[in-house]
Design a protein around this motif. Structure first.
Motif, PDB file in Angstrom:
ATOM      1  N   VAL A   1       0.821  -1.225   0.000  1.00 17.63           N
ATOM      2  CA  VAL A   1       0.000   0.000   0.000  1.00 17.63           C
ATOM      3  C   VAL A   1       0.846   1.262   0.000  1.00 17.63           C
ATOM      4  N   MET A   2       2.076   1.138   0.548  1.00 11.93           N
ATOM      5  CA  MET A   2       2.969   2.311   0.487  1.00 11.93           C
ATOM      6  C   MET A   2       3.244   2.658  -0.972  1.00 11.93           C
ATOM      7  N   VAL A   3       3.474   1.620  -1.784  1.00 15.99           N
ATOM      8  CA  VAL A   3       3.762   1.836  -3.201  1.00 15.99           C
ATOM      9  C   VAL A   3       2.471   2.103  -3.979  1.00 15.99           C
ATOM     10  N   GLY A   4       1.438   1.336  -3.670  1.00 15.95           N
ATOM     11  CA  GLY A   4       0.191   1.406  -4.443  1.00 15.95           C
ATOM     12  C   GLY A   4      -0.740   2.543  -4.062  1.00 15.95           C
ATOM     13  N   GLY A   5      -0.534   3.122  -2.900  1.00 17.80           N
ATOM     14  CA  GLY A   5      -1.336   4.277  -2.493  1.00 17.80           C
ATOM     15  C   GLY A   5      -2.701   3.970  -1.904  1.00 17.80           C
ATOM     16  N   GLN A   6      -2.980   2.677  -1.620  1.00 20.94           N
ATOM     17  CA  GLN A   6      -4.315   2.349  -1.105  1.00 20.94           C
ATOM     18  C   GLN A   6      -4.599   2.946   0.275  1.00 20.94           C
ATOM     19  N   MET A   7      -3.540   3.359   0.978  1.00 25.80           N
ATOM     20  CA  MET A   7      -3.776   3.963   2.293  1.00 25.80           C
ATOM     21  C   MET A   7      -3.429   5.448   2.299  1.00 25.80           C
ATOM     22  N   ASP A   8      -3.368   6.043   1.120  1.00 32.11           N
ATOM     23  CA  ASP A   8      -3.053   7.469   1.076  1.00 32.11           C
ATOM     24  C   ASP A   8      -4.102   8.294   1.819  1.00 32.11           C
ATOM     25  N   ASP A   9      -5.346   7.859   1.750  1.00 34.26           N
ATOM     26  CA  ASP A   9      -6.399   8.624   2.426  1.00 34.26           C
ATOM     27  C   ASP A   9      -6.664   8.116   3.838  1.00 34.26           C
ATOM     28  N   ASN A  10      -6.782   6.820   3.994  1.00 35.27           N
ATOM     29  CA  ASN A  10      -7.166   6.302   5.326  1.00 35.27           C
ATOM     30  C   ASN A  10      -6.622   4.893   5.514  1.00 35.27           C
ATOM     31  N   TYR A  11      -6.618   4.448   6.775  1.00 31.74           N
ATOM     32  CA  TYR A  11      -6.164   3.094   7.103  1.00 31.74           C
ATOM     33  C   TYR A  11      -7.340   2.113   7.148  1.00 31.74           C
ATOM     34  N   ILE A  12      -8.517   2.560   6.793  1.00 32.80           N
ATOM     35  CA  ILE A  12      -9.710   1.743   6.984  1.00 32.80           C
ATOM     36  C   ILE A  12      -9.976   0.827   5.786  1.00 32.80           C
ATOM     37  N   ASP A  13     -10.055   1.415   4.598  1.00 35.66           N
ATOM     38  CA  ASP A  13     -10.603   0.698   3.438  1.00 35.66           C
ATOM     39  C   ASP A  13      -9.841  -0.583   3.081  1.00 35.66           C
ATOM     40  N   PHE A  14      -8.502  -0.495   3.041  1.00 39.07           N
ATOM     41  CA  PHE A  14      -7.752  -1.660   2.589  1.00 39.07           C
ATOM     42  C   PHE A  14      -7.823  -2.778   3.624  1.00 39.07           C
ATOM     43  N   ASN A  15      -7.765  -2.397   4.905  1.00 33.30           N
ATOM     44  CA  ASN A  15      -7.905  -3.421   5.954  1.00 33.30           C
ATOM     45  C   ASN A  15      -9.304  -4.040   5.921  1.00 33.30           C
ATOM     46  N   ALA A  16     -10.302  -3.217   5.706  1.00 30.83           N
ATOM     47  CA  ALA A  16     -11.678  -3.734   5.628  1.00 30.83           C
ATOM     48  C   ALA A  16     -11.817  -4.667   4.423  1.00 30.83           C
ATOM     49  N   ALA A  17     -11.168  -4.278   3.307  1.00 27.75           N
ATOM     50  CA  ALA A  17     -11.239  -5.115   2.097  1.00 27.75           C
ATOM     51  C   ALA A  17     -10.705  -6.515   2.372  1.00 27.75           C
ATOM     52  N   LYS A  18      -9.652  -6.592   3.185  1.00 26.84           N
ATOM     53  CA  LYS A  18      -9.077  -7.910   3.519  1.00 26.84           C
ATOM     54  C   LYS A  18     -10.109  -8.776   4.239  1.00 26.84           C
ATOM     55  N   ILE A  19     -10.780  -8.178   5.196  1.00 27.69           N
ATOM     56  CA  ILE A  19     -11.760  -8.956   5.971  1.00 27.69           C
ATOM     57  C   ILE A  19     -12.927  -9.364   5.066  1.00 27.69           C
ATOM     58  N   TYR A  20     -13.395  -8.422   4.263  1.00 29.39           N
ATOM     59  CA  TYR A  20     -14.509  -8.729   3.355  1.00 29.39           C
ATOM     60  C   TYR A  20     -14.112  -9.867   2.399  1.00 29.39           C
ATOM     61  N   ALA A  21     -12.881  -9.795   1.888  1.00 30.44           N
ATOM     62  CA  ALA A  21     -12.429 -10.812   0.928  1.00 30.44           C
ATOM     63  C   ALA A  21     -12.418 -12.191   1.580  1.00 30.44           C
ATOM     64  N   LEU A  22     -11.814 -12.280   2.745  1.00 30.24           N
ATOM     65  CA  LEU A  22     -11.731 -13.592   3.421  1.00 30.24           C
ATOM     66  C   LEU A  22     -13.117 -14.113   3.774  1.00 30.24           C
ATOM     67  N   ARG A  23     -13.971 -13.212   4.224  1.00 28.55           N
ATOM     68  CA  ARG A  23     -15.335 -13.636   4.577  1.00 28.55           C
ATOM     69  C   ARG A  23     -16.109 -14.133   3.363  1.00 28.55           C
ATOM     70  N   SER A  24     -15.794 -13.573   2.197  1.00 26.57           N
ATOM     71  CA  SER A  24     -16.531 -13.996   0.998  1.00 26.57           C
ATOM     72  C   SER A  24     -16.047 -15.356   0.505  1.00 26.57           C
ATOM     73  N   ILE A  25     -14.908 -15.803   1.036  1.00 23.98           N
ATOM     74  CA  ILE A  25     -14.329 -17.066   0.557  1.00 23.98           C
ATOM     75  C   ILE A  25     -14.691 -18.237   1.457  1.00 23.98           C
ATOM     76  N   VAL A  26     -14.545 -18.053   2.766  1.00 29.05           N
ATOM     77  CA  VAL A  26     -14.694 -19.201   3.672  1.00 29.05           C
ATOM     78  C   VAL A  26     -15.273 -18.759   5.025  1.00 29.05           C
ATOM     79  N   ASP A  27     -16.010 -19.652   5.636  1.00 30.27           N
ATOM     80  CA  ASP A  27     -16.572 -19.391   6.960  1.00 30.27           C
ATOM     81  C   ASP A  27     -15.542 -19.846   8.006  1.00 30.27           C
ATOM     82  N   ALA A  28     -14.650 -18.943   8.367  1.00 31.45           N
ATOM     83  CA  ALA A  28     -13.558 -19.292   9.285  1.00 31.45           C
ATOM     84  C   ALA A  28     -13.279 -18.113  10.214  1.00 31.45           C
TER      85      ALA A  28
END
Lengths: 605, 81
Positions: free
Chosen positions: A442-469
């Protein structure tokens, strides 16, 4: 007869504390009357006497002139004869119990006084904090989950990959696997507790170790950074623990939520200092503690033995050290002994299981791509470690720390999902551990240039959409966002905890306020700083939530597509270990280098 | 007061964790520690005792409002201070 209580603030404006106490007294069935702020002392005394009140509760928030004001009130009350029939208590931010006692008040309540304490005073009962003590219980965060795939394509790819791993591992072993077998079959914990002679075991054990442990067992040579704790130190530690355990109590951090449970790491180098750190962590609300071993431990074939202290970061794993730490844990404290990244992975799980750990930590991809262990070696050792984790009923988290070298999250997640799927097939309970981090990606890609929320939330959403764990972000949350400033560091940890709670994850690992400090061991105050910060963040959030922007959804979809692509490549290659060497799960360009420790030590049985 | 302490604008806080048996004992230890360190105008800003000890923030005022401030007249700090 119902007791009558008069409440009056001795301030021009502040009466909130008294209003809260009034509510508590009303709920307890007492008759109360609250006077407005700034009522003159003479009038308070007159109303109290005319109304035949039994108790007068005063409060003072402003700090200036407190002693003079209270002394004058006492003089007036004495002169009017109020004290003969009325008990007077004084509380508030500006009041210290010792000043109240000195001035002759019947009770003084300083900052932090509970409503229950005031009610007990009015009712003439002894206040017993034990009655309000928090009762905590261990939580198994893996139990509600089915491990069913919601993304069928990914589920099928994982099935294919882990089937190949199981086939590959069937006829292979390593020195680490052999030591784990020996520890499992020939080392008895009860015999250890009875101090039975174990010299025969260690003679055989030494043959499976490399030079440092071999020299220790056969020549009595101590590792250069360690020393044995003396008998006097051990006796004094027992006294310290016995005295302390009588007065131990614990906090609960989650406020109105049940989750996330909060983990703190320890590993000062010395089991004694660890115990002091763990007791502070427990007191200030950590639900679980993680044993952190020295980095050289991961690159050394075999463990040492005895009560050993170590002068650098990480506490040496020995049966004695683990036993000593385990026996002083509160009953409600979860204990994780991490096995994950080195040449002693399988044996760590056996030892932790026998001594009573609740969880362990196993991974393959991080350990072999970013922590120095040969991929084939770690695959076979982790394979057996997972089987032992299943046997000892220890769930374990699968870390994705290779992200810290520059491996993108989707690749790290693909590796994590492979290990998790393998674990489920071997009967274990894996816990997914995405990083909440300001990662190189994200330092290189800029996904956290605005906030620390969205990219971390995306990780949780992604994992939740894959498996119930279960999901346990770590480790620690906010990685690379903290600085040496304790306020910034604690706040950053607390805000990431708030995000984790809002996303409904099961657990978090938190750092101390010393996370970014590298000049020496972390201190207990720095641990308390972040525990207090996290407690306050949970209090702030309650059952409310944080709303990410639409970027979270976009990045979630990108991550899932990336995971599918990587898993397809691994499945197509048909050789998981080779795909680690080839960089499919993290390449050299991304900072992932296949480790060398244990290279060429895997052999066919 | 050493030259370095003269440069403290108002107060010096000591944050630490004391092993003690009660909040009362923690308070006494904290204040005594500050006096042993040579400070005269000391107070305890914060204390929280749980189980194994107390998290404290002890304070020494070097300059209160209205004092003659050392930092107004401070010279270069001597190395051995």
């Amino acid at each position: 007869m119902t007791k009558k209580v008069l409440l009056s603030p001795l301030d021009p404006v502040h009466d909130i504390g008294l209003k809260m106490i009034k509510r508590g007294l009303d709920e307890a069935g007492l008759e109360t009357k609250l006077l407005p702020p700034d009522t003159p002392a003479e009038e308070i005394i007159r109303i109290c006497m005319e109304g035949s009140f039994d108790t007068l509760l005063l409060s003072r928030t402003l700090g200036y002139g407190v002693a003079e004001l209270l002394a004058r009130f006492v003089d007036l009350a004495d002169a009017a004869g109020l004290r003969e029939n009325v008990r007077i208590g004084i509380g508030g931010m500006a009041v210290r119990p010792e000043i109240a006692a000195e001035l002759g008040f019947d009770a003084g309540f300083g900052p932090g006084t509970t409503v229950e304490e005031a009610v007990a005073f009015v009712e003439g009962k002894e206040y017993s904090p034990q009655e309000n003590e928090i009762k905590k219980e261990k939580v198994d965060i893996s139990s509600p989950y089915t491990y069913q795939y919601k993304n069928e394509k990914i589920g099928n790819l994982l099935k294919k990959i882990t089937k190949q791993i199981i086939g590959w591992a069937a006829n292979k072993t390593s020195p680490g696997v052999e030591r784990a077998k020996l520890r499992e079959n020939e080392w008895d914990y009860q015999a250890f507790l009875k101090k039975e002679d174990d010299s025969e075991f260690y003679k055989r054990y030494a043959q499976l170790c490399d030079q440092v442990p071999k020299d220790f067992y056969l020549q009595g040579v101590m590792h250069p950074k360690t020393r044995e704790l003396s008998k006097d130190e051990l006796i004094s530690l027992n006294t310290y623990i016995n005295n302390m355990q009588k007065q131990m109590r614990v906090k609960k951090l989650q406020h109105t939520r049940k989750l996330p449970i909060v983990w703190n790491q320890y590993g000062t180098g010395c089991p004694f200092m660890d115990i002091a750190h763990v007791k502070a962590s427990e007191g200030w609300g950590a639900d679980g503690v993680v044993h952190f071993d020295p980095s050289w431990g991961a690159r050394t074939e075999g463990f040492l033995n005895g009560n050993l202290t170590h002068q650098e970061d990480g506490t040496v794993i020995t049966p004695n050290n683990l036993y000593r730490i385990h026996r002083m844990l509160e009953k409600s404290t979860l204990w994780q002994v991490r096995a994950h990244r080195g040449l002693n992975t399988a044996e760590t799980v056996v030892l932790a299981g026998k001594i009573g750990a609740d969880l362990t930590k196993i991974n393959i991809c991080y350990g072999s791509l970013a922590a120095g262990t040969d991929p084939a070696r770690l695959t076979i050792d982790a394979f057996h470690a997972i089987k032992y984790a299943a046997k000892y009923k220890m769930p374990f988290d699968v870390v994705t720390n290779e992200e810290l070298t520059g491996v993108p999250a989707y690749k790290a997640f693909a590796g994590m999902l492979i290990v998790a799927d393998l674990a489920v097939r071997l009967g274990a309970k894996p816990i997914l551990q995405p990083l909440f981090a300001f990662s190189p990606e994200v330092m290189v890609g800029g996904q956290m240039d605005d906030n620390y929320i969205d990219f971390n939330a995306a990780k949780i959403y992604a994992l939740r959409s894959i498996v119930d764990a279960p999901i346990w972000p770590g480790a620690p949350i906010g990685f690379l966002t903290q600085t040496e400033d304790r306020v910034q560091s604690s706040l950053s940890t607390a805000l990431h905890a708030l995000l984790a709670a809002s996303l409904g994850v099961d657990a978090i690992s938190i750092a101390s306020a010393d996370e970014a400090y590298s000049g020496g061991p972390i201190s207990i105050p720095s641990k308390i700083d972040t525990l207090r910060g996290v407690e306050e963040s949970f209090r702030f959030l309650g059952l409310a939530g944080i709303k990410p922007t639409e970027n979270a959804q976009i990045w979630q979809e990108q991550m899932v597509r990336g995971i599918e692509k990587v898993l397809s490549q691994v499945a197509e290659q048909g050789d998981f270990v080779q795909s680690l060497y080839d960089g499919v799960l993290g390449s050299k360009e991304e900072g992932a280098f296949p480790g060398r420790a244990g290279y060429n030590t895997v052999r066919e049985e | 007061m050493t030259d370095a302490l003269k440069r403290v604008i108002d107060a010096l806080d000591v944050e630490t964790f004391l092993v003690c048996e009660s909040e009362e004992e923690g308070k006494k230890l904290a204040l005594s520690m500050m006096k042993n360190l040579g400070f005269k105008d000391v107070d305890l800003v914060f204390i929280e005792f749980i189980g194994s000890g107390a998290r404290i923030r002890a304070r020494a005022y070097l300059h209160r409002p209205g004092d003659q401030y050392g930092w107004l007249f401070a010279e270069e700090v001597k190395v051995n201070d």
